[in-house]
Design a protein around this motif. Sequence first.
Motif, PDB file in Angstrom:
ATOM      1  N   ARG A   1       0.836  15.467   0.718  1.00 17.31           N
ATOM      2  CA  ARG A   1      -0.164  15.107   1.735  1.00 17.31           C
ATOM      3  C   ARG A   1      -0.618  13.660   1.577  1.00 17.31           C
ATOM      4  O   ARG A   1      -0.767  12.929   2.552  1.00 17.31           O
ATOM      5  N   GLY A   2      -0.843  13.243   0.343  1.00 19.68           N
ATOM      6  CA  GLY A   2      -1.235  11.858   0.099  1.00 19.68           C
ATOM      7  C   GLY A   2      -0.143  10.888   0.526  1.00 19.68           C
ATOM      8  O   GLY A   2      -0.420   9.846   1.134  1.00 19.68           O
ATOM      9  N   LEU A   3       1.090  11.221   0.252  1.00 21.20           N
ATOM     10  CA  LEU A   3       2.201  10.361   0.641  1.00 21.20           C
ATOM     11  C   LEU A   3       2.355  10.319   2.158  1.00 21.20           C
ATOM     12  O   LEU A   3       2.614   9.263   2.735  1.00 21.20           O
ATOM     13  N   ARG A   4       2.190  11.453   2.808  1.00 18.36           N
ATOM     14  CA  ARG A   4       2.311  11.496   4.266  1.00 18.36           C
ATOM     15  C   ARG A   4       1.316  10.559   4.923  1.00 18.36           C
ATOM     16  O   ARG A   4       1.642   9.830   5.859  1.00 18.36           O
ATOM     17  N   GLU A   5       0.081  10.532   4.437  1.00 20.37           N
ATOM     18  CA  GLU A   5      -0.938   9.642   4.993  1.00 20.37           C
ATOM     19  C   GLU A   5      -0.519   8.175   4.827  1.00 20.37           C
ATOM     20  O   GLU A   5      -0.664   7.377   5.752  1.00 20.37           O
ATOM     21  N   ALA A   6       0.014   7.842   3.672  1.00 17.38           N
ATOM     22  CA  ALA A   6       0.461   6.466   3.430  1.00 17.38           C
ATOM     23  C   ALA A   6       1.645   6.103   4.321  1.00 17.38           C
ATOM     24  O   ALA A   6       1.719   4.991   4.849  1.00 17.38           O
ATOM     25  N   VAL A   7       2.557   7.039   4.508  1.00 17.13           N
ATOM     26  CA  VAL A   7       3.715   6.786   5.375  1.00 17.13           C
ATOM     27  C   VAL A   7       3.250   6.572   6.809  1.00 17.13           C
ATOM     28  O   VAL A   7       3.747   5.676   7.500  1.00 17.13           O
ATOM     29  N   GLN A   8       2.282   7.353   7.267  1.00 21.73           N
ATOM     30  CA  GLN A   8       1.777   7.180   8.634  1.00 21.73           C
ATOM     31  C   GLN A   8       1.214   5.777   8.835  1.00 21.73           C
ATOM     32  O   GLN A   8       1.490   5.131   9.845  1.00 21.73           O
ATOM     33  N   LYS A   9       0.441   5.289   7.875  1.00 21.68           N
ATOM     34  CA  LYS A   9      -0.142   3.947   7.982  1.00 21.68           C
ATOM     35  C   LYS A   9       0.931   2.870   7.975  1.00 21.68           C
ATOM     36  O   LYS A   9       0.847   1.886   8.711  1.00 21.68           O
TER      37      LYS A   9
ATOM     38  N   GLU B   1       0.841  -1.208   0.000  1.00 19.54           N
ATOM     39  CA  GLU B   1       0.000   0.000   0.000  1.00 19.54           C
ATOM     40  C   GLU B   1       0.875   1.258   0.000  1.00 19.54           C
ATOM     41  O   GLU B   1       0.591   2.226  -0.707  1.00 19.54           O
ATOM     42  N   PHE B   2       1.910   1.218   0.814  1.00 19.34           N
ATOM     43  CA  PHE B   2       2.821   2.353   0.882  1.00 19.34           C
ATOM     44  C   PHE B   2       3.505   2.598  -0.469  1.00 19.34           C
ATOM     45  O   PHE B   2       3.560   3.729  -0.947  1.00 19.34           O
ATOM     46  N   VAL B   3       3.998   1.537  -1.101  1.00 19.44           N
ATOM     47  CA  VAL B   3       4.683   1.687  -2.397  1.00 19.44           C
ATOM     48  C   VAL B   3       3.712   2.213  -3.457  1.00 19.44           C
ATOM     49  O   VAL B   3       4.070   3.063  -4.264  1.00 19.44           O
ATOM     50  N   ALA B   4       2.470   1.738  -3.437  1.00 24.98           N
ATOM     51  CA  ALA B   4       1.469   2.241  -4.390  1.00 24.98           C
ATOM     52  C   ALA B   4       1.244   3.741  -4.180  1.00 24.98           C
ATOM     53  O   ALA B   4       1.162   4.513  -5.154  1.00 24.98           O
ATOM     54  N   ALA B   5       1.165   4.157  -2.917  1.00 22.25           N
ATOM     55  CA  ALA B   5       0.986   5.588  -2.633  1.00 22.25           C
ATOM     56  C   ALA B   5       2.226   6.380  -3.042  1.00 22.25           C
ATOM     57  O   ALA B   5       2.115   7.507  -3.553  1.00 22.25           O
ATOM     58  N   TRP B   6       3.398   5.809  -2.828  1.00 18.55           N
ATOM     59  CA  TRP B   6       4.647   6.478  -3.213  1.00 18.55           C
ATOM     60  C   TRP B   6       4.706   6.634  -4.724  1.00 18.55           C
ATOM     61  O   TRP B   6       5.082   7.686  -5.247  1.00 18.55           O
ATOM     62  N   ASP B   7       4.296   5.590  -5.459  1.00 15.85           N
ATOM     63  CA  ASP B   7       4.246   5.675  -6.926  1.00 15.85           C
ATOM     64  C   ASP B   7       3.273   6.764  -7.374  1.00 15.85           C
ATOM     65  O   ASP B   7       3.577   7.546  -8.279  1.00 15.85           O
ATOM     66  N   LYS B   8       2.110   6.812  -6.732  1.00 14.97           N
ATOM     67  CA  LYS B   8       1.114   7.828  -7.076  1.00 14.97           C
ATOM     68  C   LYS B   8       1.656   9.226  -6.783  1.00 14.97           C
ATOM     69  O   LYS B   8       1.474  10.154  -7.580  1.00 14.97           O
ATOM     70  N   HIS B   9       2.346   9.369  -5.664  1.00 10.66           N
ATOM     71  CA  HIS B   9       2.954  10.653  -5.300  1.00 10.66           C
ATOM     72  C   HIS B   9       3.920  11.111  -6.383  1.00 10.66           C
ATOM     73  O   HIS B   9       3.888  12.251  -6.833  1.00 10.66           O
TER      74      HIS B   9
END
Length: 180
Positions: free
Chosen positions: A138-146, A92-100
Amino acid sequence: MMMNARMTNNGRARHWRQGLVALALIGAAGVGFAQQPPAPPGPMGPGAGSAARQQMTPEQWRERMQQRHEAEVKRLEGLLHLRPEQRAAWEEFVAAWDKHREQFFSYRWDQEDQRTVTALGRLQQREEMLSAHLEAVRGLREAVQKFYIQLDDAQRDVFDREFMRTHRDKGPRHEPPKPR
């Protein structure tokens, strides 16, 4: 006899000075010959500088950035030594990082050919770009927190040290990042 000795010493000094001048001229000429013409553009690898960037098309630049990102993801994954129960959070984190990354770079390339020449137009573009970047962060920060809450203390230390390092933080030549 005295006159002859003095002339011999003056002759030696003159030859010595002439020898120094000759060596200096040879050295100066050698420096000119030793200078090589600039090297032709090398490969556009991870170490390529801004001159290489100027020679790339936007598609080449995106491909290069994608390769660097994929290498960074693999490197971080290897350093974290993830447990099986952490894999889902990692994905999930990598997917969010890619999206970022996609959000971060897409605005830049979308606007590349539509640059406005007025001062107000440039300011408006800058504001739009910063808004797009802020949304991506902001989107990446949320993913990193999770993801971060899934890590143990040792993994958090690695993640804190290694995630989103700047160019100043990389390599043995640089000091470790300063605490904030």
